[in-house]
Design a protein around this motif. Structure first.
Motif, PDB file in Angstrom:
ATOM      1  N   LEU A 189     -19.965  15.425  38.587  1.00  0.00           N
ATOM      2  CA  LEU A 189     -19.482  14.071  38.845  1.00  0.00           C
ATOM      3  C   LEU A 189     -19.425  13.238  37.570  1.00  0.00           C
ATOM      4  O   LEU A 189     -18.597  12.336  37.434  1.00  0.00           O
ATOM      5  CB  LEU A 189     -20.378  13.371  39.870  1.00  0.00           C
ATOM      6  N   ALA A 190     -20.312  13.520  36.632  1.00  0.00           N
ATOM      7  CA  ALA A 190     -20.345  12.741  35.392  1.00  0.00           C
ATOM      8  C   ALA A 190     -19.040  12.849  34.617  1.00  0.00           C
ATOM      9  O   ALA A 190     -18.697  11.969  33.815  1.00  0.00           O
ATOM     10  CB  ALA A 190     -21.517  13.202  34.529  1.00  0.00           C
ATOM     11  N   ASP A 191     -18.278  13.910  34.856  1.00  0.00           N
ATOM     12  CA  ASP A 191     -17.028  14.111  34.123  1.00  0.00           C
ATOM     13  C   ASP A 191     -15.860  13.329  34.719  1.00  0.00           C
ATOM     14  O   ASP A 191     -14.832  13.150  34.046  1.00  0.00           O
ATOM     15  CB  ASP A 191     -16.668  15.602  34.106  1.00  0.00           C
ATOM     16  N   ILE A 192     -15.986  12.860  35.963  1.00  0.00           N
ATOM     17  CA  ILE A 192     -14.860  12.172  36.599  1.00  0.00           C
ATOM     18  C   ILE A 192     -15.153  10.703  36.901  1.00  0.00           C
ATOM     19  O   ILE A 192     -14.225   9.929  37.131  1.00  0.00           O
ATOM     20  CB  ILE A 192     -14.438  12.884  37.903  1.00  0.00           C
ATOM     21  N   LEU A 193     -16.426  10.285  36.881  1.00  0.00           N
ATOM     22  CA  LEU A 193     -16.762   8.896  37.184  1.00  0.00           C
ATOM     23  C   LEU A 193     -16.638   8.028  35.936  1.00  0.00           C
ATOM     24  O   LEU A 193     -16.800   8.507  34.814  1.00  0.00           O
ATOM     25  CB  LEU A 193     -18.188   8.810  37.717  1.00  0.00           C
ATOM     26  N   PRO A 194     -16.361   6.725  36.092  1.00  0.00           N
ATOM     27  CA  PRO A 194     -16.368   5.811  34.954  1.00  0.00           C
ATOM     28  C   PRO A 194     -17.750   5.814  34.297  1.00  0.00           C
ATOM     29  O   PRO A 194     -18.763   5.981  34.965  1.00  0.00           O
ATOM     30  CB  PRO A 194     -16.059   4.454  35.587  1.00  0.00           C
ATOM     31  N   PRO A 195     -17.801   5.622  32.990  1.00  0.00           N
ATOM     32  CA  PRO A 195     -19.074   5.757  32.265  1.00  0.00           C
ATOM     33  C   PRO A 195     -20.019   4.585  32.488  1.00  0.00           C
ATOM     34  O   PRO A 195     -19.595   3.469  32.774  1.00  0.00           O
ATOM     35  CB  PRO A 195     -18.628   5.827  30.804  1.00  0.00           C
ATOM     36  N   GLY A 196     -21.321   4.882  32.329  1.00  0.00           N
ATOM     37  CA  GLY A 196     -22.337   3.826  32.332  1.00  0.00           C
ATOM     38  C   GLY A 196     -22.655   3.241  33.679  1.00  0.00           C
ATOM     39  O   GLY A 196     -23.303   2.199  33.768  1.00  0.00           O
ATOM     40  N   GLY A 197     -22.208   3.885  34.752  1.00  0.00           N
ATOM     41  CA  GLY A 197     -22.414   3.319  36.072  1.00  0.00           C
ATOM     42  C   GLY A 197     -23.828   3.543  36.593  1.00  0.00           C
ATOM     43  O   GLY A 197     -24.392   4.620  36.426  1.00  0.00           O
ATOM     44  N   LEU A 198     -24.375   2.515  37.212  1.00  0.00           N
ATOM     45  CA  LEU A 198     -25.653   2.643  37.908  1.00  0.00           C
ATOM     46  C   LEU A 198     -25.433   2.765  39.405  1.00  0.00           C
ATOM     47  O   LEU A 198     -26.166   3.456  40.093  1.00  0.00           O
ATOM     48  CB  LEU A 198     -26.544   1.439  37.595  1.00  0.00           C
ATOM     49  N   HIS A 199     -24.401   2.087  39.922  1.00  0.00           N
ATOM     50  CA  HIS A 199     -24.028   2.183  41.333  1.00  0.00           C
ATOM     51  C   HIS A 199     -22.524   2.393  41.434  1.00  0.00           C
ATOM     52  O   HIS A 199     -21.749   1.735  40.749  1.00  0.00           O
ATOM     53  CB  HIS A 199     -24.398   0.895  42.093  1.00  0.00           C
ATOM     54  N   TYR A 200     -22.135   3.308  42.304  1.00  0.00           N
ATOM     55  CA  TYR A 200     -20.730   3.540  42.622  1.00  0.00           C
ATOM     56  C   TYR A 200     -20.575   3.375  44.131  1.00  0.00           C
ATOM     57  O   TYR A 200     -21.222   4.088  44.900  1.00  0.00           O
ATOM     58  CB  TYR A 200     -20.280   4.940  42.197  1.00  0.00           C
ATOM     59  N   SER A 201     -19.737   2.444  44.542  1.00  0.00           N
ATOM     60  CA  SER A 201     -19.518   2.197  45.971  1.00  0.00           C
ATOM     61  C   SER A 201     -18.083   2.535  46.320  1.00  0.00           C
ATOM     62  O   SER A 201     -17.145   2.197  45.576  1.00  0.00           O
ATOM     63  CB  SER A 201     -19.794   0.732  46.317  1.00  0.00           C
ATOM     64  N   LEU A 202     -17.910   3.232  47.452  1.00  0.00           N
ATOM     65  CA  LEU A 202     -16.589   3.592  47.923  1.00  0.00           C
ATOM     66  C   LEU A 202     -16.121   2.584  48.967  1.00  0.00           C
ATOM     67  O   LEU A 202     -16.868   2.227  49.879  1.00  0.00           O
ATOM     68  CB  LEU A 202     -16.595   4.996  48.534  1.00  0.00           C
ATOM     69  N   VAL A 203     -14.889   2.095  48.802  1.00  0.00           N
ATOM     70  CA  VAL A 203     -14.296   1.171  49.766  1.00  0.00           C
ATOM     71  C   VAL A 203     -12.928   1.694  50.162  1.00  0.00           C
ATOM     72  O   VAL A 203     -12.287   2.433  49.415  1.00  0.00           O
ATOM     73  CB  VAL A 203     -14.167  -0.251  49.173  1.00  0.00           C
ATOM     74  N   ASP A 204     -12.470   1.307  51.353  1.00  0.00           N
ATOM     75  CA  ASP A 204     -11.150   1.761  51.784  1.00  0.00           C
ATOM     76  C   ASP A 204     -10.076   0.884  51.113  1.00  0.00           C
ATOM     77  O   ASP A 204     -10.387  -0.131  50.480  1.00  0.00           O
ATOM     78  CB  ASP A 204     -11.050   1.729  53.303  1.00  0.00           C
ATOM     79  N   PRO A 205      -8.812   1.255  51.224  1.00  0.00           N
ATOM     80  CA  PRO A 205      -7.764   0.484  50.533  1.00  0.00           C
ATOM     81  C   PRO A 205      -7.731  -0.992  50.903  1.00  0.00           C
ATOM     82  O   PRO A 205      -7.242  -1.811  50.138  1.00  0.00           O
ATOM     83  CB  PRO A 205      -6.468   1.203  50.974  1.00  0.00           C
ATOM     84  N   GLY A 206      -8.262  -1.325  52.091  1.00  0.00           N
ATOM     85  CA  GLY A 206      -8.288  -2.730  52.493  1.00  0.00           C
ATOM     86  C   GLY A 206      -9.432  -3.509  51.899  1.00  0.00           C
ATOM     87  O   GLY A 206      -9.567  -4.705  52.138  1.00  0.00           O
ATOM     88  N   GLY A 207     -10.301  -2.846  51.163  1.00  0.00           N
ATOM     89  CA  GLY A 207     -11.397  -3.532  50.504  1.00  0.00           C
ATOM     90  C   GLY A 207     -12.661  -3.610  51.314  1.00  0.00           C
ATOM     91  O   GLY A 207     -13.566  -4.357  50.974  1.00  0.00           O
ATOM     92  N   MET A 208     -12.764  -2.870  52.407  1.00  0.00           N
ATOM     93  CA  MET A 208     -13.945  -2.911  53.260  1.00  0.00           C
ATOM     94  C   MET A 208     -14.912  -1.788  52.877  1.00  0.00           C
ATOM     95  O   MET A 208     -14.488  -0.736  52.472  1.00  0.00           O
ATOM     96  CB  MET A 208     -13.550  -2.777  54.714  1.00  0.00           C
TER      97      MET A 208
END
Length: 208
Positions: A189-208
Motif C-alpha cells: 500500500l505504501a507504493d500507491i498511497l499519497p506520502p506522509g499520511g497518518l489517516h486515509y479515509s474512503l468516501v463515495d463520489p458523493g462525499g459521504m
C-alpha cells in the motif's frame, strides 16, 4: 493503567481480565494525548511509549479518497515533518501508538510492581458487598475461583456486569451502525498511497 497507578503507591491489587493476553495485540486505538503522556511521564513510561510509537518527526497528513489507488478528494496537514515545536501548555506531546503496542508496555509495568497481579481469561460472574469488603465469583482459566477484596473497581465497559448488579441504569443510544475492526498488513500500500499520511479515509463520489 489503574494497576500501575495503585502499584506505584504500594497498594496491592489484582486485575481480573476476561480476555486472553493475545487479544491485547489488536489495535483498537492509536492515539495518546499530551495529558495522557504527562501521566506516563510520572510513571517513568514516557520514553518507552514514544520509542514504540510512530516517530514524532514524521509528517502528519490526513487524506480523504474515493479509493485507495484513486484521487484525493481532500487533505489536511497537521505537521509537515521534522522536529516539533514544544507545546506551550505541556512538557510533552501527543503520541501516535497502536493499542497493540501500548498495552504490553502497561502490562509489563504493572507486573513489575510488588503486590500487583494480572490474571487473564478471568471473568467476574458475580459479586457481593458486605461491611468489610467484597466477595467475587470468578470464572477463571482453570475453573471457578473465589476472591476477596476491600474494594472493586469496575472497568468492564458499557455492558458492565458490576453496574447491573448495583442497579445502575445505562443510557442506550441505538444508531443502527455496526462498527467492525479489521487488522491486516499490506506493505505494498505504501507504493500507491499519497506520502506522509497518518489517516486515509474512503468516501463515495458523493462525499459521504
Amino acid at each position: 493503567a489503574l494497576a500501575v497507578a495503585l502499584g506505584g503507591t504500594g497498594t496491592a491489587c489484582t486485575v481480573l481480565e476476561q480476555r486472553t493476553g493475545d487479544e491485547l495485540l489488536h489495535p483498537t486505538a492509536n492515539h495518546l494525548g499530551s495529558r495522557q503522556m504527562e501521566v506516563l511521564r510520572q510513571w517513568g513510561l514516557e520514553d518507552r511509549v514514544i520509542t514504540a510509537g510512530r516517530a514524532p518527526e514524521l509528517p502528519d497528513r490526513r487524506y480523504w479518497m474515493d479509493r485507495l489507488d484513486g484521487r484525493v478528494i481532500y487533505e489536511i496537514e497537521r505537521h509537515g515533518g521534522g522536529p516539533r515545536a514544544p507545546l506551550p501548555h505541556s512538557p510533552t506531546d501527543e503520541t501516535w501508538i497502536s493499542k497493540g503496542s501500548f498495552d504490553p508496555i502497561l502490562l509489563d509495568a504493572a507486573r513489575s510492581l510488588p503486590g500487583v497481579e494480572v490474571r487473564f481469561a478471568s471473568e467476574v460472574v458475580d459479586l457481593a458487598e458486605d461491611e468489610t469488603g467484597v466477595s467475587l465469583e470468578v470464572d477463571g482459566a482453570h475453573g471457578p475461583e473465589q476472591h476477596r477484596a476491600d474494594y472493586v473497581v469496575a472497568c468492564d465497559g458499557a455492558a458492565s456486569m458490576v453496574r447491573t448488579r448495583l442497579g445502575i441504569d445505562a443510557i442506550r443510544i441505538r444508531t443502527g451502525i455496526v462498527l467492525r475492526s479489521v487488522w491486516f498488513t499490506a506493505p505494498a500500500l505504501a507504493d500507491i498511497l499519497p506520502p506522509g499520511g497518518l489517516h486515509y479515509s474512503l468516501v463515495d463520489p458523493g462525499g459521504m
